[in-house]
Design a protein around this motif. Sequence first.
Motif: not given
Length: 250
Positions: A210-237
Amino acid sequence: RIAGGYKAMRQWLTASTEGICDTRQFVVVAGKTGCAKTRLITQGANGQGIPGMVDLEGLANHRGSSFGRRVGGQPSQISFEMSLDVALYRTALESLPYIVLEDESRLIGRCALPLALQACIKSAPLVIVEATLEQRVQHSFENYILANLEELRILEPNDEQAFNLFAEDLRSAMARIAKRLGGARYQQLSTHLEAAIQQHQSGDPSQHLGWIETLLKDYYDPMYDYQLKSKERRVIFSGSFAEVAAHLQS
């Protein structure tokens, strides 16, 4: 043989890494927390690993997040750098199309990546591993809960002492991100963590999910989504674990 002793060897290895970073092609495996990036590069789809991979987290003996501390502690910075330099050198000798690394920040725990390698990771093409939230929660549970406790039990024969060390490591990991979580969210997650620890001690580890799911959804995922925006042009697959493994092994 390298003339000049230990210092000369370090200088040679550092120069070798810088040369590899300047001349070789790298591919970086990225994805949300819990999508099994390390397992993918070290085991692939057939258990044999991705050709040309270098396991940065393995060399640092750390899983790369606040909860990533492992039994045995981390090597010194010098030992980490030398092991990394040797691993890169050996991989470069294989003359494969590219060297495969996991997406890492400047620090893996307290081990800092060499500046040349940091630059490579920031500029290399990306392959993205996709996984469902359920899959990522389960993988995190297996790695940060079940595997961590098992490693401690191997080191510490007293089961109660091993569990106490395990529980304290979890509390310390949560405390390390308290400021970034914010007061209310930290208190909520800490309460859930304490309840899970109590249930685990009674024989039911599943409450950690339960707490792992909350931590992923509310903390790690938003941070990853924000960081990915600056990397999108580098994605090849991008694709599932099996699809990314097949792409890298083709």
